[in-house]
Scaffold this motif. Structure first.
Motif, PDB file in Angstrom:
ATOM      1  N   LEU A 130       0.848  -1.182   0.000  1.00  0.00           N
ATOM      2  CA  LEU A 130       0.000   0.000   0.000  1.00  0.00           C
ATOM      3  C   LEU A 130       0.888   1.238   0.000  1.00  0.00           C
ATOM      4  O   LEU A 130       1.988   1.223   0.558  1.00  0.00           O
ATOM      5  CB  LEU A 130      -0.880   0.023   1.251  1.00  0.00           C
ATOM      6  CG  LEU A 130      -1.877  -1.115   1.431  1.00  0.00           C
ATOM      7  CD1 LEU A 130      -2.583  -0.979   2.774  1.00  0.00           C
ATOM      8  CD2 LEU A 130      -2.883  -1.134   0.303  1.00  0.00           C
ATOM      9  N   GLU A 142      -2.502   5.196   1.539  1.00  0.00           N
ATOM     10  CA  GLU A 142      -3.430   4.060   1.703  1.00  0.00           C
ATOM     11  C   GLU A 142      -3.262   3.413   3.070  1.00  0.00           C
ATOM     12  O   GLU A 142      -4.252   3.036   3.706  1.00  0.00           O
ATOM     13  CB  GLU A 142      -3.186   3.010   0.608  1.00  0.00           C
ATOM     14  CG  GLU A 142      -3.626   3.450  -0.775  1.00  0.00           C
ATOM     15  CD  GLU A 142      -3.152   2.509  -1.864  1.00  0.00           C
ATOM     16  OE1 GLU A 142      -3.928   2.313  -2.816  1.00  0.00           O
ATOM     17  OE2 GLU A 142      -2.012   1.966  -1.773  1.00  0.00           O
ATOM     18  N   ARG A 143      -2.008   3.280   3.541  1.00  0.00           N
ATOM     19  CA  ARG A 143      -1.763   2.715   4.878  1.00  0.00           C
ATOM     20  C   ARG A 143      -2.417   3.575   5.946  1.00  0.00           C
ATOM     21  O   ARG A 143      -3.081   3.062   6.848  1.00  0.00           O
ATOM     22  CB  ARG A 143      -0.263   2.579   5.144  1.00  0.00           C
ATOM     23  CG  ARG A 143       0.369   1.405   4.440  1.00  0.00           C
ATOM     24  CD  ARG A 143       1.747   1.074   4.998  1.00  0.00           C
ATOM     25  NE  ARG A 143       2.713   2.146   4.883  1.00  0.00           N
ATOM     26  CZ  ARG A 143       3.539   2.325   3.859  1.00  0.00           C
ATOM     27  NH1 ARG A 143       3.519   1.499   2.841  1.00  0.00           N
ATOM     28  NH2 ARG A 143       4.392   3.330   3.854  1.00  0.00           N
ATOM     29  N   GLU A 169      -4.872   5.651   5.607  1.00  0.00           N
ATOM     30  CA  GLU A 169      -6.325   5.609   5.455  1.00  0.00           C
ATOM     31  C   GLU A 169      -6.925   4.335   6.058  1.00  0.00           C
ATOM     32  O   GLU A 169      -7.902   4.398   6.801  1.00  0.00           O
ATOM     33  CB  GLU A 169      -6.680   5.696   3.966  1.00  0.00           C
ATOM     34  CG  GLU A 169      -8.153   5.841   3.691  1.00  0.00           C
ATOM     35  CD  GLU A 169      -8.431   6.012   2.205  1.00  0.00           C
ATOM     36  OE1 GLU A 169      -9.354   5.335   1.719  1.00  0.00           O
ATOM     37  OE2 GLU A 169      -7.739   6.814   1.538  1.00  0.00           O
ATOM     38  N   ILE A 170      -6.334   3.165   5.759  1.00  0.00           N
ATOM     39  CA  ILE A 170      -6.898   1.914   6.288  1.00  0.00           C
ATOM     40  C   ILE A 170      -6.685   1.835   7.806  1.00  0.00           C
ATOM     41  O   ILE A 170      -7.564   1.382   8.531  1.00  0.00           O
ATOM     42  CB  ILE A 170      -6.356   0.660   5.555  1.00  0.00           C
ATOM     43  CG1 ILE A 170      -7.124  -0.607   5.982  1.00  0.00           C
ATOM     44  CG2 ILE A 170      -4.878   0.455   5.765  1.00  0.00           C
ATOM     45  CD1 ILE A 170      -8.553  -0.674   5.567  1.00  0.00           C
ATOM     46  N   LEU A 188      -1.622  -5.625   6.585  1.00  0.00           N
ATOM     47  CA  LEU A 188      -2.391  -4.399   6.377  1.00  0.00           C
ATOM     48  C   LEU A 188      -2.937  -4.381   4.953  1.00  0.00           C
ATOM     49  O   LEU A 188      -4.077  -3.983   4.717  1.00  0.00           O
ATOM     50  CB  LEU A 188      -1.514  -3.175   6.653  1.00  0.00           C
ATOM     51  CG  LEU A 188      -2.220  -1.862   6.900  1.00  0.00           C
ATOM     52  CD1 LEU A 188      -3.250  -1.965   8.004  1.00  0.00           C
ATOM     53  CD2 LEU A 188      -1.203  -0.779   7.240  1.00  0.00           C
ATOM     54  N   TRP A 189      -2.130  -4.848   3.995  1.00  0.00           N
ATOM     55  CA  TRP A 189      -2.590  -4.960   2.608  1.00  0.00           C
ATOM     56  C   TRP A 189      -3.804  -5.892   2.533  1.00  0.00           C
ATOM     57  O   TRP A 189      -4.797  -5.578   1.869  1.00  0.00           O
ATOM     58  CB  TRP A 189      -1.459  -5.471   1.709  1.00  0.00           C
ATOM     59  CG  TRP A 189      -1.889  -5.631   0.289  1.00  0.00           C
ATOM     60  CD1 TRP A 189      -1.863  -4.678  -0.684  1.00  0.00           C
ATOM     61  CD2 TRP A 189      -2.450  -6.804  -0.319  1.00  0.00           C
ATOM     62  NE1 TRP A 189      -2.372  -5.191  -1.868  1.00  0.00           N
ATOM     63  CE2 TRP A 189      -2.740  -6.498  -1.656  1.00  0.00           C
ATOM     64  CE3 TRP A 189      -2.735  -8.085   0.148  1.00  0.00           C
ATOM     65  CZ2 TRP A 189      -3.297  -7.420  -2.543  1.00  0.00           C
ATOM     66  CZ3 TRP A 189      -3.296  -9.020  -0.727  1.00  0.00           C
ATOM     67  CH2 TRP A 189      -3.568  -8.672  -2.057  1.00  0.00           C
ATOM     68  N   SER A 190      -3.728  -7.040   3.216  1.00  0.00           N
ATOM     69  CA  SER A 190      -4.848  -7.993   3.203  1.00  0.00           C
ATOM     70  C   SER A 190      -6.101  -7.382   3.816  1.00  0.00           C
ATOM     71  O   SER A 190      -7.208  -7.561   3.300  1.00  0.00           O
ATOM     72  CB  SER A 190      -4.477  -9.281   3.948  1.00  0.00           C
ATOM     73  OG  SER A 190      -3.494 -10.000   3.232  1.00  0.00           O
ATOM     74  N   ASN A 234      -6.829  -4.271   3.820  1.00  0.00           N
ATOM     75  CA  ASN A 234      -7.318  -3.312   2.837  1.00  0.00           C
ATOM     76  C   ASN A 234      -8.134  -4.035   1.753  1.00  0.00           C
ATOM     77  O   ASN A 234      -9.157  -3.530   1.298  1.00  0.00           O
ATOM     78  CB  ASN A 234      -6.156  -2.535   2.221  1.00  0.00           C
ATOM     79  CG  ASN A 234      -6.627  -1.333   1.452  1.00  0.00           C
ATOM     80  OD1 ASN A 234      -7.179  -0.397   2.014  1.00  0.00           O
ATOM     81  ND2 ASN A 234      -6.419  -1.355   0.145  1.00  0.00           N
ATOM     82  N   GLU A 235      -7.692  -5.214   1.348  1.00  0.00           N
ATOM     83  CA  GLU A 235      -8.441  -6.005   0.374  1.00  0.00           C
ATOM     84  C   GLU A 235      -9.791  -6.437   0.953  1.00  0.00           C
ATOM     85  O   GLU A 235     -10.810  -6.424   0.267  1.00  0.00           O
ATOM     86  CB  GLU A 235      -7.641  -7.242  -0.056  1.00  0.00           C
ATOM     87  CG  GLU A 235      -6.476  -6.929  -0.957  1.00  0.00           C
ATOM     88  CD  GLU A 235      -6.931  -6.292  -2.261  1.00  0.00           C
ATOM     89  OE1 GLU A 235      -7.533  -6.998  -3.091  1.00  0.00           O
ATOM     90  OE2 GLU A 235      -6.689  -5.086  -2.444  1.00  0.00           O
ATOM     91  N   GLU A 288     -11.464  -4.797   3.161  1.00  0.00           N
ATOM     92  CA  GLU A 288     -12.274  -3.575   3.181  1.00  0.00           C
ATOM     93  C   GLU A 288     -12.738  -3.213   1.773  1.00  0.00           C
ATOM     94  O   GLU A 288     -13.896  -2.855   1.563  1.00  0.00           O
ATOM     95  CB  GLU A 288     -11.464  -2.424   3.786  1.00  0.00           C
ATOM     96  CG  GLU A 288     -12.238  -1.140   3.941  1.00  0.00           C
ATOM     97  CD  GLU A 288     -13.383  -1.243   4.922  1.00  0.00           C
ATOM     98  OE1 GLU A 288     -14.402  -0.537   4.705  1.00  0.00           O
ATOM     99  OE2 GLU A 288     -13.301  -2.014   5.904  1.00  0.00           O
ATOM    100  N   ARG A 289     -11.842  -3.309   0.813  1.00  0.00           N
ATOM    101  CA  ARG A 289     -12.151  -2.947  -0.580  1.00  0.00           C
ATOM    102  C   ARG A 289     -13.308  -3.788  -1.137  1.00  0.00           C
ATOM    103  O   ARG A 289     -14.088  -3.316  -1.948  1.00  0.00           O
ATOM    104  CB  ARG A 289     -10.897  -3.146  -1.441  1.00  0.00           C
ATOM    105  CG  ARG A 289     -11.035  -2.698  -2.877  1.00  0.00           C
ATOM    106  CD  ARG A 289      -9.772  -2.974  -3.678  1.00  0.00           C
ATOM    107  NE  ARG A 289      -9.459  -4.382  -3.803  1.00  0.00           N
ATOM    108  CZ  ARG A 289     -10.086  -5.224  -4.630  1.00  0.00           C
ATOM    109  NH1 ARG A 289     -11.051  -4.807  -5.411  1.00  0.00           N
ATOM    110  NH2 ARG A 289      -9.729  -6.492  -4.674  1.00  0.00           N
TER     111      ARG A 289
END
Length: 192
Positions: free
Chosen positions: A12, A16-17, A19-20, A54-56, A58-59, A61-62
């Motif tokens: 991210l 983006e980091r 924000e999430i 954190l990327w996961s 975000n996914e 959430e997305r």
């Protein structure tokens, strides 16, 4: 960056980091019933030390999963996140169970399958036990349903199982693994 680039890179941007993390912090504070004795600062420190997690999240959430902390594993020192959306995540519906099921369809194939999507997101599909534990925190899937991990003996016979919440109870059902419905998706969990 395209969606496929983001999934491939699993990184991210700084924005983006931030924000999430802010979104997760607010959700954590607004839903203390899911994690009564846990502190956000400890969760955030774990997340910042594990950017791929954190990327996961975000996914999750997305795809409209609304992930939140639902437990802490003292033995492993891990926070457990789960999709807490009221209904099965919108961005993960209309999928069959796994790749074998997807490939077995001759026509009207869905775009994807639950197992491959979860793997690409870096999460695990809920087990029946995890699904029941989530329902103890709050009732979800009152209008939708969610695929759950299917035992190999059922899957070998062509089936897969899913759950929902109706009439004040959790119901576990079966379907052909190749089936898909606009009201069925899957919920995931992630350990951090």
């Amino acid at each position: 960056m395209t969606e496929s680039d983001a999934i491939h890179n699993k990184e991210l941007s700084i924005e983006e980091r931030e924000e999430i993390l802010q979104l997760l912090k607010v959700r954590f504070a607004e839903n203390k019933h899911r994690h009564k004795d846990l502190e956000w600062d400890k969760v955030q420190a774990k997340l910042e030390a594990n950017p791929e997690k954190l990327w996961s999240l975000n996914e999750m959430e997305r795809t409209d999963g609304e992930p939140d902390v639902v437990a802490y594993d003292e033995e492993k020192g891990e926070f457990i996140f789960c999709d807490c959306s009221k209904e099965s995540p919108k961005g993960r519906r209309s999928v069959c169970y796994d790749r074998e099921a997807l490939e077995s369809r001759k026509k009207n194939k869905p775009e994807n399958n639950a197992i491959d999507m979860a793997t690409a997101m870096g999460i695990e599909i809920l087990t029946e036990e995890q699904y029941r534990e989530l329902q103890k925190l709050e009732n979800v899937d009152r209008k939708t349903s969610s695929w759950i991990q299917t035992p190999s003996d059922i899957r070998e016979l062509g089936g897969a199982i899913f759950c929902d919440y109706r009439y004040g109870k959790v119901f576990v059902y079966h379907n052909g693994a190749e089936s898909y419905y606009s009201a069925r998706g899957f919920r995931g969990s992630l350990r951090v």
